[in-house]
Design a protein around this motif. Structure first.
Motif, PDB file in Angstrom:
ATOM      1  N   GLU A 197       0.831  -1.041  -0.035  1.00  0.00           N
ATOM      2  CA  GLU A 197      -0.020   0.036   0.045  1.00  0.00           C
ATOM      3  C   GLU A 197       0.831   1.201   0.065  1.00  0.00           C
ATOM      4  O   GLU A 197       0.597   2.193  -0.897  1.00  0.00           O
ATOM      5  N   GLY A 198       1.879   1.080   0.736  1.00  0.00           N
ATOM      6  CA  GLY A 198       2.870   2.544   0.905  1.00  0.00           C
ATOM      7  C   GLY A 198       3.482   2.652  -0.522  1.00  0.00           C
ATOM      8  O   GLY A 198       3.986   3.806  -0.911  1.00  0.00           O
ATOM      9  N   PHE A 199       3.810   1.582  -1.320  1.00  0.00           N
ATOM     10  CA  PHE A 199       4.434   1.734  -2.529  1.00  0.00           C
ATOM     11  C   PHE A 199       3.461   2.249  -3.524  1.00  0.00           C
ATOM     12  O   PHE A 199       3.932   3.190  -4.428  1.00  0.00           O
ATOM     13  N   GLU A 200       2.129   2.002  -3.460  1.00  0.00           N
ATOM     14  CA  GLU A 200       1.213   2.412  -4.398  1.00  0.00           C
ATOM     15  C   GLU A 200       0.851   4.111  -3.999  1.00  0.00           C
ATOM     16  O   GLU A 200       0.871   4.944  -4.844  1.00  0.00           O
ATOM     17  N   LYS A 201       0.980   4.417  -2.512  1.00  0.00           N
ATOM     18  CA  LYS A 201       0.731   5.705  -2.340  1.00  0.00           C
ATOM     19  C   LYS A 201       1.986   6.677  -2.784  1.00  0.00           C
ATOM     20  O   LYS A 201       1.875   7.604  -3.355  1.00  0.00           O
ATOM     21  N   CYS A 202       3.198   5.895  -2.566  1.00  0.00           N
ATOM     22  CA  CYS A 202       4.305   6.687  -3.080  1.00  0.00           C
ATOM     23  C   CYS A 202       4.322   6.957  -4.574  1.00  0.00           C
ATOM     24  O   CYS A 202       4.579   7.890  -5.216  1.00  0.00           O
ATOM     25  N   PHE A 203       3.711   5.869  -5.404  1.00  0.00           N
ATOM     26  CA  PHE A 203       3.482   6.138  -6.730  1.00  0.00           C
ATOM     27  C   PHE A 203       2.904   7.105  -7.408  1.00  0.00           C
ATOM     28  O   PHE A 203       3.058   7.973  -7.964  1.00  0.00           O
ATOM     29  N   GLN A 204       1.431   7.314  -6.470  1.00  0.00           N
ATOM     30  CA  GLN A 204       0.484   8.474  -6.687  1.00  0.00           C
ATOM     31  C   GLN A 204       1.146   9.809  -6.409  1.00  0.00           C
ATOM     32  O   GLN A 204       1.155  10.541  -7.195  1.00  0.00           O
ATOM     33  N   GLN A 205       1.871   9.785  -5.371  1.00  0.00           N
ATOM     34  CA  GLN A 205       2.469  10.974  -4.947  1.00  0.00           C
ATOM     35  C   GLN A 205       3.303  11.466  -6.034  1.00  0.00           C
ATOM     36  O   GLN A 205       3.502  12.734  -6.552  1.00  0.00           O
ATOM     37  N   CYS A 206       4.358  10.600  -6.429  1.00  0.00           N
ATOM     38  CA  CYS A 206       5.507  10.713  -7.278  1.00  0.00           C
ATOM     39  C   CYS A 206       4.846  11.185  -8.903  1.00  0.00           C
ATOM     40  O   CYS A 206       5.221  12.139  -9.292  1.00  0.00           O
ATOM     41  N   LEU A 207       3.586  10.815  -9.097  1.00  0.00           N
ATOM     42  CA  LEU A 207       2.914  10.855 -10.321  1.00  0.00           C
ATOM     43  C   LEU A 207       2.600  12.413 -10.232  1.00  0.00           C
ATOM     44  O   LEU A 207       2.672  13.109 -11.312  1.00  0.00           O
ATOM     45  N   ARG A 208       1.693  12.563  -9.436  1.00  0.00           N
ATOM     46  CA  ARG A 208       0.973  14.006  -9.143  1.00  0.00           C
ATOM     47  C   ARG A 208       2.259  15.209  -8.973  1.00  0.00           C
ATOM     48  O   ARG A 208       2.009  16.226  -9.596  1.00  0.00           O
ATOM     49  N   SER A 209       3.271  14.830  -8.438  1.00  0.00           N
ATOM     50  CA  SER A 209       4.172  15.766  -8.076  1.00  0.00           C
ATOM     51  C   SER A 209       5.147  16.033  -9.337  1.00  0.00           C
ATOM     52  O   SER A 209       5.389  17.127  -9.757  1.00  0.00           O
ATOM     53  N   SER A 210       5.415  14.977 -10.092  1.00  0.00           N
ATOM     54  CA  SER A 210       5.963  14.969 -11.322  1.00  0.00           C
ATOM     55  C   SER A 210       4.983  15.683 -12.472  1.00  0.00           C
ATOM     56  O   SER A 210       5.679  16.672 -13.224  1.00  0.00           O
ATOM     57  N   GLU A 211       4.087  15.374 -12.415  1.00  0.00           N
ATOM     58  CA  GLU A 211       3.272  16.091 -13.454  1.00  0.00           C
ATOM     59  C   GLU A 211       2.937  17.640 -13.452  1.00  0.00           C
ATOM     60  O   GLU A 211       3.161  18.296 -14.306  1.00  0.00           O
ATOM     61  N   ALA A 212       2.974  18.060 -11.863  1.00  0.00           N
ATOM     62  CA  ALA A 212       2.899  19.372 -11.587  1.00  0.00           C
ATOM     63  C   ALA A 212       4.210  20.055 -11.871  1.00  0.00           C
ATOM     64  O   ALA A 212       4.284  21.307 -12.311  1.00  0.00           O
ATOM     65  N   PHE A 213       5.172  19.412 -11.528  1.00  0.00           N
ATOM     66  CA  PHE A 213       6.565  20.072 -11.822  1.00  0.00           C
ATOM     67  C   PHE A 213       6.705  20.026 -13.412  1.00  0.00           C
ATOM     68  O   PHE A 213       7.251  21.322 -13.692  1.00  0.00           O
ATOM     69  N   LEU A 214       6.384  19.358 -14.085  1.00  0.00           N
ATOM     70  CA  LEU A 214       6.548  19.343 -15.625  1.00  0.00           C
ATOM     71  C   LEU A 214       5.793  20.579 -16.218  1.00  0.00           C
ATOM     72  O   LEU A 214       6.274  21.010 -17.087  1.00  0.00           O
ATOM     73  N   LYS A 215       4.545  20.677 -15.560  1.00  0.00           N
ATOM     74  CA  LYS A 215       3.642  21.711 -16.073  1.00  0.00           C
ATOM     75  C   LYS A 215       4.106  23.260 -15.653  1.00  0.00           C
ATOM     76  O   LYS A 215       4.052  23.923 -16.510  1.00  0.00           O
ATOM     77  N   GLU A 216       4.696  23.064 -14.667  1.00  0.00           N
ATOM     78  CA  GLU A 216       5.586  24.343 -14.239  1.00  0.00           C
ATOM     79  C   GLU A 216       6.896  24.697 -15.223  1.00  0.00           C
ATOM     80  O   GLU A 216       7.305  25.858 -15.250  1.00  0.00           O
ATOM     81  N   ASN A 217       7.505  23.413 -15.444  1.00  0.00           N
ATOM     82  CA  ASN A 217       8.906  23.689 -15.957  1.00  0.00           C
ATOM     83  C   ASN A 217       8.998  23.067 -17.290  1.00  0.00           C
ATOM     84  O   ASN A 217      10.204  22.770 -17.746  1.00  0.00           O
ATOM     85  N   ASN A 218       8.246  23.283 -18.157  1.00  0.00           N
ATOM     86  CA  ASN A 218       8.340  22.669 -19.311  1.00  0.00           C
ATOM     87  C   ASN A 218       7.796  23.903 -20.532  1.00  0.00           C
ATOM     88  O   ASN A 218       6.875  24.297 -20.549  1.00  0.00           O
TER      89      ASN A 218
END
Length: 153
Positions: free
Chosen positions: A132-153
């Protein structure tokens, strides 16, 4: 212009390889992978040369993301090689800033600071009994990476 990102966690077998794989997947999906160099590393040397935790690999597989990296430890030159170095928690950030050379170009940031849901700390799921913690980590990384890319691309 090519930008370089490095994801760092304690051992480079759970959080940072998931973040690396997610980011790599997103830039490929968006057709901008030639603009990004993506890697991950560990604070410590315990797992150098090993594959990610089996639960981390399974979570990536569940989301149809391939990954074949091996753990490595962060090196002094990484601080000048990469544009962004993302830690997963406050302790990672503290370790990174204390290990950084006097002068370096990388911006050391907390990946979770980009999470639109405000879930700043990507907790280490290594000692969890399930995935479960790995799935939560995945979702956090996905949301954070998408937001970072939106801001820095």
């Amino acid at each position: 212009m090519v930008q370089k990102v490095l994801f760092v966690c304690l051992g480079n077998i759970c959080r940072s390889p998931i973040a690396e794989a997610v980011f790599q997947h997103l830039v490929k999906e968006k057709g901008i992978s030639d603009h990004w160099v993506v890697d991950s590393a560990a604070i410590g040397s315990w797992h150098v040369g090993k594959q990610p935790d089996t639960r981390a690999r399974q979570i990536l597989k569940n989301h149809n993301i391939s990954y074949n990296g091996k753990a490595r430890q962060i090196q002094t030159e990484d601080f000048n090689e990469f544009d962004y170095i993302f830690g997963m928690d406050d302790e990672n950030i503290s370790d990174l800033t204390s290990e950084a050379p006097k002068k370096y170009k990388a911006k050391i940031l907390l990946l979770g600071d980009f999470d639109p849901e405000g879930d700043r700390i990507i907790r280490d799921p290594y000692y969890d009994s399930g995935s479960e913690g790995f799935e939560k980590c995945f979702q956090q990384c996905l949301r954070s990476s998408e937001a970072f890319l939106k801001e820095n691309n």
